[in-house]
Every structure is written in C-alpha cells, then in structure tokens.
Design a protein around this motif. Sequence first.
Motif, PDB file in Angstrom:
ATOM      1  N   ALA A 126       0.826  -1.205   0.000  1.00 25.70           N
ATOM      2  CA  ALA A 126       0.000   0.000   0.000  1.00 25.70           C
ATOM      3  C   ALA A 126       0.863   1.258   0.000  1.00 25.70           C
ATOM      4  CB  ALA A 126      -0.924  -0.006   1.210  1.00 25.70           C
ATOM      5  N   SER A 127       2.021   1.210   0.648  1.00 24.40           N
ATOM      6  CA  SER A 127       2.908   2.370   0.646  1.00 24.40           C
ATOM      7  C   SER A 127       3.567   2.596  -0.710  1.00 24.40           C
ATOM      8  CB  SER A 127       3.986   2.188   1.729  1.00 24.40           C
ATOM      9  OG  SER A 127       4.820   1.078   1.416  1.00 24.40           O
ATOM     10  N   LEU A 128       3.647   1.552  -1.508  1.00 20.79           N
ATOM     11  CA  LEU A 128       4.246   1.670  -2.835  1.00 20.79           C
ATOM     12  C   LEU A 128       3.246   2.093  -3.914  1.00 20.79           C
ATOM     13  CD1 LEU A 128       6.469  -1.559  -2.854  1.00 20.79           C
ATOM     14  CD2 LEU A 128       7.210   0.792  -2.396  1.00 20.79           C
ATOM     15  N   LEU A 129       1.982   2.073  -3.573  1.00 20.24           N
ATOM     16  CA  LEU A 129       0.952   2.360  -4.578  1.00 20.24           C
ATOM     17  C   LEU A 129       1.073   3.736  -5.208  1.00 20.24           C
ATOM     18  CD1 LEU A 129      -2.321   0.718  -3.200  1.00 20.24           C
ATOM     19  CD2 LEU A 129      -1.078   0.167  -5.308  1.00 20.24           C
ATOM     20  N   PRO A 130       1.347   4.824  -4.478  1.00 21.75           N
ATOM     21  CA  PRO A 130       1.462   6.132  -5.139  1.00 21.75           C
ATOM     22  C   PRO A 130       2.532   6.161  -6.227  1.00 21.75           C
ATOM     23  CG  PRO A 130       1.226   6.429  -2.780  1.00 21.75           C
ATOM     24  CD  PRO A 130       1.411   4.959  -3.006  1.00 21.75           C
ATOM     25  N   GLY A 131       3.693   5.581  -5.936  1.00 18.38           N
ATOM     26  CA  GLY A 131       4.745   5.545  -6.945  1.00 18.38           C
ATOM     27  C   GLY A 131       4.374   4.666  -8.142  1.00 18.38           C
ATOM     28  N   LEU A 132       3.687   3.558  -7.863  1.00 19.05           N
ATOM     29  CA  LEU A 132       3.258   2.673  -8.948  1.00 19.05           C
ATOM     30  C   LEU A 132       2.215   3.346  -9.835  1.00 19.05           C
ATOM     31  CD1 LEU A 132       2.990  -0.661  -6.916  1.00 19.05           C
ATOM     32  CD2 LEU A 132       4.779  -0.024  -8.554  1.00 19.05           C
ATOM     33  N   LYS A 133       1.320   4.090  -9.214  1.00 19.03           N
ATOM     34  CA  LYS A 133       0.308   4.805  -9.986  1.00 19.03           C
ATOM     35  C   LYS A 133       0.962   5.874 -10.872  1.00 19.03           C
ATOM     36  CE  LYS A 133      -3.541   4.173  -6.749  1.00 19.03           C
ATOM     37  NZ  LYS A 133      -4.506   4.869  -5.848  1.00 19.03           N
ATOM     38  N   LYS A 134       1.974   6.555 -10.322  1.00 17.38           N
ATOM     39  CA  LYS A 134       2.657   7.588 -11.098  1.00 17.38           C
ATOM     40  C   LYS A 134       3.367   6.984 -12.304  1.00 17.38           C
ATOM     41  CE  LYS A 134       6.066  11.287 -10.682  1.00 17.38           C
ATOM     42  NZ  LYS A 134       7.010  12.005  -9.764  1.00 17.38           N
ATOM     43  N   ARG A 135       4.081   5.871 -12.095  1.00 19.93           N
ATOM     44  CA  ARG A 135       4.764   5.214 -13.214  1.00 19.93           C
ATOM     45  C   ARG A 135       3.764   4.715 -14.259  1.00 19.93           C
ATOM     46  NH1 ARG A 135       8.436   0.644 -10.860  1.00 19.93           N
ATOM     47  NH2 ARG A 135       8.631   0.225 -13.127  1.00 19.93           N
ATOM     48  N   THR A 136       2.672   4.160 -13.785  1.00 17.82           N
ATOM     49  CA  THR A 136       1.648   3.679 -14.726  1.00 17.82           C
ATOM     50  C   THR A 136       1.078   4.832 -15.540  1.00 17.82           C
ATOM     51  OG1 THR A 136       1.066   1.905 -13.185  1.00 17.82           O
ATOM     52  CG2 THR A 136      -0.503   2.392 -14.930  1.00 17.82           C
ATOM     53  N   GLY A 137       0.817   5.948 -14.878  1.00 18.64           N
ATOM     54  CA  GLY A 137       0.292   7.109 -15.592  1.00 18.64           C
ATOM     55  C   GLY A 137       1.271   7.653 -16.613  1.00 18.64           C
ATOM     56  N   GLN A 138       2.566   7.661 -16.282  1.00 18.55           N
ATOM     57  CA  GLN A 138       3.567   8.142 -17.231  1.00 18.55           C
ATOM     58  C   GLN A 138       3.628   7.256 -18.476  1.00 18.55           C
ATOM     59  OE1 GLN A 138       7.130   8.239 -14.848  1.00 18.55           O
ATOM     60  NE2 GLN A 138       6.763  10.336 -14.117  1.00 18.55           N
ATOM     61  N   ILE A 139       3.616   5.935 -18.262  1.00 22.93           N
ATOM     62  CA  ILE A 139       3.723   5.010 -19.394  1.00 22.93           C
ATOM     63  C   ILE A 139       2.464   5.052 -20.244  1.00 22.93           C
ATOM     64  CG2 ILE A 139       3.936   2.581 -20.036  1.00 22.93           C
ATOM     65  CD1 ILE A 139       5.704   2.193 -17.585  1.00 22.93           C
ATOM     66  N   THR A 140       1.307   4.987 -19.599  1.00 27.23           N
ATOM     67  CA  THR A 140       0.059   5.014 -20.378  1.00 27.23           C
ATOM     68  C   THR A 140      -0.141   6.364 -21.058  1.00 27.23           C
ATOM     69  OG1 THR A 140      -1.152   5.641 -18.368  1.00 27.23           O
ATOM     70  CG2 THR A 140      -1.056   3.286 -18.928  1.00 27.23           C
ATOM     71  N   GLY A 141       0.297   7.453 -20.410  1.00 23.48           N
ATOM     72  CA  GLY A 141       0.178   8.767 -21.035  1.00 23.48           C
ATOM     73  C   GLY A 141       1.025   8.870 -22.295  1.00 23.48           C
ATOM     74  N   SER A 142       2.256   8.359 -22.233  1.00 23.77           N
ATOM     75  CA  SER A 142       3.111   8.378 -23.420  1.00 23.77           C
ATOM     76  C   SER A 142       2.536   7.496 -24.525  1.00 23.77           C
ATOM     77  CB  SER A 142       4.520   7.905 -23.050  1.00 23.77           C
ATOM     78  OG  SER A 142       5.121   8.788 -22.109  1.00 23.77           O
ATOM     79  N   ALA A 143       2.009   6.337 -24.139  1.00 25.98           N
ATOM     80  CA  ALA A 143       1.411   5.441 -25.133  1.00 25.98           C
ATOM     81  C   ALA A 143       0.201   6.089 -25.796  1.00 25.98           C
ATOM     82  CB  ALA A 143       1.017   4.120 -24.477  1.00 25.98           C
ATOM     83  N   GLU A 144      -0.638   6.727 -25.001  1.00 29.48           N
ATOM     84  CA  GLU A 144      -1.817   7.387 -25.561  1.00 29.48           C
ATOM     85  C   GLU A 144      -1.426   8.560 -26.457  1.00 29.48           C
ATOM     86  OE1 GLU A 144      -4.132   8.435 -22.220  1.00 29.48           O
ATOM     87  OE2 GLU A 144      -4.804   6.372 -21.793  1.00 29.48           O
TER      88      GLU A 144
END
Length: 253
Positions: A126-144
């Motif tokens: 749960a403590s790692l979730l904010p960083g994981l969400k940020k990385r996911t958003g960066q990758i999906t944003g670039s893909a989109e």
Amino acid sequence: MEAVILILGLLVVAFVALGIYVSVKVIRAASRGVDRTITQARRAVEDTTLRAKSYGQMGVVGELAQLRLSLRTSMRATQEALQTGVTEDASLSESLGLFQRLSVHGRELDDELKRLEREPDKTTVASLLPGLKKRTGQITGSAESLRWAARDRARQFADDDLATLNEQIDVEAGALRHWTTEEPVPGHQEQAGVPGAPGGPGAARRQGQWPGPGQAQGTGPGDAGIAEAITAADPRQRTEYPWQKTARPETTN
C-alpha cells in the motif's frame, strides 16, 4: 540409357527435397499459429481475471489489478494502432521504435505489479501504490500520446485526400457543363439579328425596299439572305441529340 536414369534420379531427389521443405514450412506456420492462439487465449484469460479482481475485490489487490489492466489495455491499443498505420505511412516507423522502447518499461512495470499481487505484506504494498500509480500514468500517457498522434495524422491525410478529390470532381463537373461557360466570339454577329447589318432588315428599311402588298419580304432580287433569316427552319432538318425528345407528329382530322 544411363543418362536418362541419372536424370530421373535427380528429379526424384529434387521432388523429395522440395516436399520436405514445403512440409517443414507448413509445420512451422502451423506451430506459429498454435502458439499465437495459445498466447491470445492466455492473454484473454488473464485480462478477464484482472477485470474481475479490479471490480470484485477491494483494497490493495483491486488497485493493483486496476493498474495492470489499464497498463495492458493502453499498451495493446497503441501497439495495434502503430503496427497498422506503419504499413501505410512509413514515417510512423520512428514512432514504433519509440513505442518498443516504452514497451520495455511497460513490461517491467507489469511484472512488478504481478509480483506485488502475491506479496503477503499488504501494508508495504500500500505504501508503494502512489509511486506505482505515477509510473503507470507516465507510461500510459506516453502510449496514448503516440496512439492519438498516429490517428490524427491518418485522419488529416484522409481529410486532405478528400478535399483534393472534391476539387477534382468540381473541375470535372465544370468541364462536363462546358456549354454554360462559353462566351460568344467577339465581332461575330448574325446578320439577321443585328439591326443595321448588311443584308439585314435595317438595310432594307434604309433603302426603302419594304415589300408591297401581297409581296413577301425578302422575295425581291438580292433579298435571299433576308428570306432565309425570316423563314422558319424546317424541323426535319434539325440536328438530333440523344437527350432530345422526339417531336410528336401532328394529328389530322
């Protein structure tokens, strides 16, 4: 005779070798088809499982499943858009190369999220979730960004092609209606329609040559042009065109 036997033997060997080569190619193609089918089936099952977890479970497990599902969906859609577009637009090859580099980070993130799903220490996850969400958003944003840029480019090409086609059609339609834009040749005038022209009615009036009683205008000497001008044309001598209707015959009593 020996030469004929040798040639036949070589032909048999060649046919056997060709048969083996074709059989190997068919087997490899079938194997690739089976592997592709298995991969697609495994992917469908995994996506269905992630979708069920993201909607059916609360807490860390559900959020991880949602991140994985969002990541995989975005990356797959971008991959399909670029691979389809590069066959028609070679300039997308550079974008496809960038996406392949981005896919490396996406696969690493997906593997990490998959490992964290089995992690028993949910507090640390749960403590790692904010960083994981940020990385996911960066990758999906670039893909989109790549995906929508490729789609906008394809749509712009289609709009430009349609505009060019409409212009060509307008030009062709104008050429087909050429008679609506023709102008009379300067200086060319019909003698019968211009008062005062030589041989026209104006000339006869100036010279006092009005026909007398019982005499048709233009029947005198030198008035052949006047007679032709005022005499109605024979409808049987008119040029017929395919689009003209046939004149109806007059009825007689």
